[in-house]
Design an enzyme around this catalytic site. Structure first.
Site, PDB file in Angstrom:
ATOM      1  N   CYS A  26     -37.790  -9.520  20.425  1.00 25.31           N
ATOM      2  CA  CYS A  26     -36.332  -9.448  20.323  1.00 25.31           C
ATOM      3  C   CYS A  26     -35.955  -8.056  20.819  1.00 25.31           C
ATOM      4  CB  CYS A  26     -35.852  -9.746  18.903  1.00 25.31           C
ATOM      5  SG  CYS A  26     -36.600  -8.740  17.602  1.00 25.31           S
ATOM      6  N   ALA A  27     -35.011  -7.392  20.192  1.00 25.78           N
ATOM      7  CA  ALA A  27     -34.648  -6.047  20.646  1.00 25.78           C
ATOM      8  C   ALA A  27     -35.635  -5.002  20.141  1.00 25.78           C
ATOM      9  CB  ALA A  27     -33.232  -5.699  20.192  1.00 25.78           C
TER      10      ALA A  27
END
Length: 342
Positions: A250-251
């Site tokens: 994800c981030a």
């Protein structure tokens, strides 16, 4: 206290001085988390006092980015102490000494009754320092062989690397790991699962299967539609591609991607243990603990955590996935999942 290592013989593993052998992939995760001191006791040759002369150096290419020092066991105690204190001052500070240390060594045949250089160094650290409380030994040659591709791909560039949750199979990391040719090629990643709220441009030379699922990292975001697509995709990746290596990101590699990885491993554990009585909450707690040991920074937001605690509330919705997973786990390729969750 960590317990992922294999205990050494009792004579070298007393209650007051625990020393363990550690598989390379677990050392890799802890090192890149920045939470350990790292020493190398490998010398150039018999009687050498200098650092190892090898085709590559451990501190290059992101292999050991934090807290590294060459510390040979035959140095006088005063010299050892100076190297130790300098390492602490440079990377951590006196009040932030990690509880764990890793000692790289290249095992050589010798009398079993005699401690190896790595064992001797581990015992010296444990006898003379208040911290670390545990020291792990890692085979330098095995580590080099396993992660040589990263160093070759990156040269001397520092890399942000994913955590290796299941050895040679499942990786969890932040966005930078999916957009780095050095990481994807160096770790031989075959599949990338993006769990994020924007498009992810993979490197042009990355030969990977890619699935991108859009979700915000917010407690009110609905995790179930993502899992409905992600879990069958992961099953297909591992079941249909021999030697598949899947990166889930994800981030930051903390909440969204961690939630998907935990959900996948919860399903695997459910099938392996054939235990339909254990609730989702108990499975979530067990798997969360396993993943957190390998990537301490994970923290699914409370909405995702609640969804995972109720993952098997509607058993019928997951029945096709669990049936397919059962067939996959019976194959030889499924054995690594048993080892990972054992």
């Amino acid at each position: 206290m960590y317990s992922l290592g294999v205990p050494l013989p009792p004579a070298l593993d007393g209650d007051s001085a625990p020393v363990h052998l550690l598989p390379p992939h677990k050392a890799f995760n802890w090192i890149h988390d920045g939470s350990v001191l790292v020493f190398d006791v490998t010398a150039c040759g018999e009687g050498s006092k200098g650092p190892a002369e090898v085709p590559w150096r451990l501190q290059e290419g992101g292999l050991v980015p934090y807290g590294f020092a060459t510390l040979l066991p035959d140095l006088p105690d005063e010299a050892k102490a100076r190297v130790f204190e300098a390492l602490v001052d440079d990377f951590f500070g006196p009040s932030e000494v990690p509880d764990l240390a890793i000692v790289f060594e290249t095992p050589r045949p010798g009398p079993k009754a005699k401690a190896s250089p790595g064992q001797a160094m581990a015992q010296w650290i444990l006898r003379n320092k208040a911290q670390p409380h545990q020291v792990f030994l890692v085979d330098r040659d095995e580590y080099a062989k396993k992660y040589q591709g990263l160093q070759d791909a990156a040269g001397t560039k520092r890399l942000t690397v994913p955590s290796e949750i299941v050895e040679d199979g499942l990786y969890l990391g932040p966005l930078q790991t999916a957009t780095s040719s050095a990481v994807l090629n160096g770790l031989a990643i075959t599949h990338v699962l993006s769990v994020i709220d924007h498009s992810v441009p993979l490197p042009s030379d990355a030969r990977v299967e890619h699935l991108s699922l859009c979700i915000e990292d917010h407690p009110d975001a609905d995790l179930y539609p993502v899992l409905k697509k992600a879990l069958p995709w992961l099953l297909a990746a591992f079941a249909e591609t021999p030697g598949a290596r899947v990166l889930v990101h994800c981030a930051q590699g903390r909440s969204r991607s961690a939630s998907v990885v935990i959900a996948w491993l919860m399903c695997v554990k459910r099938v392996l243990e054939r235990d339909e009585k254990s609730g989702s909450a108990a499975l979530f707690g067990a798997v969360m603990g396993i993943v957190k040991q390998l990537r301490p920074s994970i923290q699914p937001n409370y909405g995702f955590a609640s969804a995972l605690e109720n993952l098997f509330h509607d058993e019928g919705a997951l029945a096709p996935l669990l049936m397919g997973m059962e067939a996959f786990l019976q194959d030889p390729g499924g054995r690594r999942w048993q080892l990972a969750l054992g």
